[in-house]
Motif scaffolding. Structure first.
Motif, mmCIF file in Angstrom:
data_model
loop_
_atom_site.group_PDB
_atom_site.id
_atom_site.type_symbol
_atom_site.label_atom_id
_atom_site.label_comp_id
_atom_site.label_asym_id
_atom_site.label_seq_id
_atom_site.Cartn_x
_atom_site.Cartn_y
_atom_site.Cartn_z
ATOM 1 N N PRO A 412 60.926 15.332 28.360
ATOM 2 C CA PRO A 412 60.862 13.887 28.579
ATOM 3 C C PRO A 412 60.042 13.219 27.480
ATOM 4 O O PRO A 412 59.086 13.801 26.953
ATOM 5 C CB PRO A 412 60.180 13.752 29.935
ATOM 6 C CG PRO A 412 60.259 15.095 30.561
ATOM 7 C CD PRO A 412 60.286 16.087 29.459
ATOM 8 N N ASN A 413 60.429 12.013 27.129
ATOM 9 C CA ASN A 413 59.668 11.277 26.114
ATOM 10 C C ASN A 413 58.246 10.989 26.580
ATOM 11 O O ASN A 413 57.336 10.817 25.753
ATOM 12 C CB ASN A 413 60.385 9.972 25.763
ATOM 13 C CG ASN A 413 61.658 10.217 24.962
ATOM 14 O OD1 ASN A 413 61.799 11.266 24.335
ATOM 15 N ND2 ASN A 413 62.576 9.263 25.002
ATOM 16 N N ASP A 414 58.021 10.960 27.929
ATOM 17 C CA ASP A 414 56.669 10.718 28.445
ATOM 18 C C ASP A 414 55.724 11.855 28.091
ATOM 19 O O ASP A 414 54.496 11.675 28.115
ATOM 20 C CB ASP A 414 56.704 10.553 29.974
ATOM 21 C CG ASP A 414 57.362 9.244 30.384
ATOM 22 O OD1 ASP A 414 57.440 8.341 29.517
ATOM 23 O OD2 ASP A 414 57.816 9.132 31.537
ATOM 24 N N ALA A 415 56.278 13.026 27.766
ATOM 25 C CA ALA A 415 55.426 14.180 27.460
ATOM 26 C C ALA A 415 55.188 14.331 25.966
ATOM 27 O O ALA A 415 54.477 15.256 25.545
ATOM 28 C CB ALA A 415 56.067 15.451 28.011
ATOM 29 N N LEU A 416 55.743 13.442 25.156
ATOM 30 C CA LEU A 416 55.708 13.615 23.703
ATOM 31 C C LEU A 416 54.715 12.646 23.072
ATOM 32 O O LEU A 416 54.667 11.463 23.413
ATOM 33 C CB LEU A 416 57.101 13.385 23.119
ATOM 34 C CG LEU A 416 57.290 13.728 21.644
ATOM 35 C CD1 LEU A 416 57.050 15.216 21.402
ATOM 36 C CD2 LEU A 416 58.696 13.338 21.192
ATOM 37 N N TYR A 417 53.931 13.187 22.116
ATOM 38 C CA TYR A 417 52.927 12.401 21.395
ATOM 39 C C TYR A 417 53.139 12.613 19.893
ATOM 40 O O TYR A 417 53.758 13.593 19.460
ATOM 41 C CB TYR A 417 51.508 12.832 21.785
ATOM 42 C CG TYR A 417 51.189 12.644 23.252
ATOM 43 C CD1 TYR A 417 50.490 11.527 23.693
ATOM 44 C CD2 TYR A 417 51.581 13.611 24.184
ATOM 45 C CE1 TYR A 417 50.195 11.370 25.045
ATOM 46 C CE2 TYR A 417 51.291 13.451 25.528
ATOM 47 C CZ TYR A 417 50.594 12.324 25.955
ATOM 48 O OH TYR A 417 50.311 12.172 27.285
ATOM 49 N N THR A 418 52.547 11.700 19.113
ATOM 50 C CA THR A 418 52.663 11.795 17.658
ATOM 51 C C THR A 418 51.342 11.410 17.021
ATOM 52 O O THR A 418 50.703 10.426 17.427
ATOM 53 C CB THR A 418 53.770 10.864 17.134
ATOM 54 O OG1 THR A 418 55.010 11.228 17.720
ATOM 55 C CG2 THR A 418 53.896 10.966 15.619
ATOM 56 N N ASP A 419 50.918 12.210 16.035
ATOM 57 C CA ASP A 419 49.767 11.823 15.217
ATOM 58 C C ASP A 419 50.105 12.107 13.762
ATOM 59 O O ASP A 419 51.266 12.358 13.423
ATOM 60 C CB ASP A 419 48.496 12.553 15.673
ATOM 61 C CG ASP A 419 48.618 14.070 15.549
ATOM 62 O OD1 ASP A 419 49.542 14.540 14.836
ATOM 63 O OD2 ASP A 419 47.799 14.777 16.151
ATOM 64 N N ASP A 420 49.086 12.100 12.920
ATOM 65 C CA ASP A 420 49.338 12.281 11.490
ATOM 66 C C ASP A 420 49.907 13.658 11.165
ATOM 67 O O ASP A 420 50.536 13.854 10.120
ATOM 68 C CB ASP A 420 48.044 12.064 10.700
ATOM 69 C CG ASP A 420 47.588 10.606 10.759
ATOM 70 O OD1 ASP A 420 48.453 9.747 11.064
ATOM 71 O OD2 ASP A 420 46.399 10.342 10.507
#
Length: 477
Positions: A412-420
């Motif tokens: 799910p997109n709710d479980a996905l994060y993004t950083d550098d």
């Protein structure tokens, strides 16, 4: 930070409040988190865009003839059906021109046929006269030779008679001299000798008489009557031949001038053919005028430049029909989105509450400015199943399918994060919170494809998490 995507959702994600088969955690020291099982599903990436309806085919109609417009009662925006007669012309002028051209062609054909027949007759007469002239020439030459022969013979005979007469006269003169000599000698001698001379003189007298007789018997040196008649007849025949030959030569000249040469006949034939061509042209123009202007497509009339009663020239632009059976949605995409759009991609279009299937058919190569003066590229989406509820120029919402992955590992997109450093998620592994970086593929509105970093059956945390929670114990809600 959370990663967001706008797309169409095709996938199956199981979100659970607790892990099946696990036992309840003892105590209250562990936090409870919402988790979702990593599973398989189909992901379709879409781009949401806006635009409007345009026709794919627009045809301008031009006057095919120069004529007055008899009927035309359309207005801009009217819908016409394929096969409808839109313009009729007054055809009287074309009917008269066609009739005149037909008469001229008939006259040209008759003139050529008559001239060709007369020329053939004159040519035949000339050839016959030419053959006769050759015969006359031979006869004339033969008659001339005959006259010359007769004249030669007459002159030859006359010359022979004159020669004989001259010779006899010379002989007579000689004999007379000899007689005179004998008589003179006889006078000088006695009787016996005198008789000898007289006897010789008498013999010479006999010879003289014989010569004079021959002289009298000689014919006249001129032609005899029979010879004169032959000569006169031959001369008359020769003159007649000369006269007839001159008349024949005059006839040859007349027929030769009356007969047309190949170039003249070819010119008449070309004139007749040109007249026939003029008939064909007039027939075509009359047919075009009678046909008027017919709609080739079903569509909307626009850009009208004609009215009933107007006199239009051939080539005048009359109006335009925008095809309603071949329409498209023209949408605008950003330069960032443009890298994902390709010709042939599927799309769905919503217009006036109706949904239509479509296919990206063309990407225009020149940008336009939107309401905020930002450059955007225009994409044409062919509408597969247009109906009478579509109106040109109306606004549409569309979704272009820019990518698809079947049976992919998804979260799910709710479980996905993004950083550098990239994309990552938090997992519940052996009741402990874990952070893991991922390699992601395409994403829909709700799910994202995971290419590397997760396996089917693992549990990702869908609640908001931070790195401060990593390593802590937790249990599924």
């Amino acid at each position: 930070m959370k990663k967001k995507q706008v797309a169409k959702i095709v996938g199956i994600i199981v979100i659970v409040g607790c892990v099946a088969g696990t036992t309840a955690f003892a105590g209250t020291s562990k936090m409870k988190v919402a988790v979702a099982a990593v599973g398989q599903g189909d992901v379709v990436r879409t781009i949401a865009v806006e635009g409007h309806i345009e026709t794919e085919e627009e045809k301008a109609y031009y006057a095919k003839v120069t004529a007055p417009v008899s009927t035309f009662d359309l207005k801009a925006g009217d819908v016409v059906q394929k096969g409808d007669t839109l313009v009729t012309y007054d055809t009287q002028e074309y009917d008269r021109s066609l009739e005149q051209a037909q008469l001229q062609a008939k006259a040209a054909k008759a003139g050529y046929a008559g001239s060709a027949a007369q020329s053939k007759e004159m040519t035949q007469a000339y050839e016959e006269a030419q053959a006769q002239e050759s015969m006359y020439q031979q006869a004339y030459e033969a008659a001339l030779a005959n006259v010359n022969d007769l004249q030669y013979n007459i002159e030859t005979v006359a010359d022979a008679v004159d020669d004989k007469r001259d010779k006899i006269n010379r002989d007579i003169a000689q004999v007379e001299i000899e007689i005179a000599q004998k008589n003179a000698q006889a006078a000088d001698y006695d009787d016996e000798d005198r008789l000898d001379y007289l006897e010789e003189a008498a013999q010479l007298q006999v010879k003289l008489a014989s010569l004079k007789k021959k002289l009298l018997e000689l014919p006249d040196s001129g032609a005899k009557p029979i010879e004169d008649r032959y000569f006169s007849e031959a001369q008359y025949y020769l003159n007649e031949l000369a006269t007839q030959r001159a008349q024949l030569q005059q006839e040859m000249q007349t027929t030769k001038h009356a007969a047309m040469n190949g170039s003249q006949l070819a010119q008449l034939a070309a004139n007749a053919e040109l007249a026939n061509t003029a008939v064909t042209w007039n027939e075509e123009d009359a047919e075009k005028a009678a046909e008027g202007v017919t709609a080739d497509v079903t569509g909307v009339v626009s850009e009208i430049n004609v009215e009933e009663g107007a006199y239009v020239a051939e080539g005048t632009r009359l109006f335009t029909i925008k095809d309603m059976e071949h329409v498209m949605a023209v949408v605008e995409v950003t330069s960032y989105e443009m890298g994902q759009v390709e010709v042939g991609q599927k799309a769905s279009i919503e217009a006036a509450g109706n949904t239509y299937d479509g296919t990206v058919s063309r990407i225009r190569k020149e940008t336009v400015l939107d309401s905020q003066n930002k450059a955007k590229l225009q994409v044409e989406i062919h509408i597969e199943n247009p109906d009478d509820k579509i109106y040109l120029g109306t606004d549409v919402d569309a979704a272009i399918e820019t990518g698809e992955s079947d049976s992919a590992i998804v979260i799910p997109n709710d479980a996905l994060y993004t950083d550098d450093e990239g994309d990552y998620c938090y997992l519940l592994s052996n009741d402990v919170i874990e952070k893991r970086y991922l390699t992601c593929g395409i994403a829909s509105a709700d799910t994202t494809e995971v290419l590397e970093g997760l396996s089917q059956g693992e549990w990702v945390i869908t609640d908001a998490m931070t790195d401060a929670n990593v390593g802590k114990g937790a249990q599924a809600k």
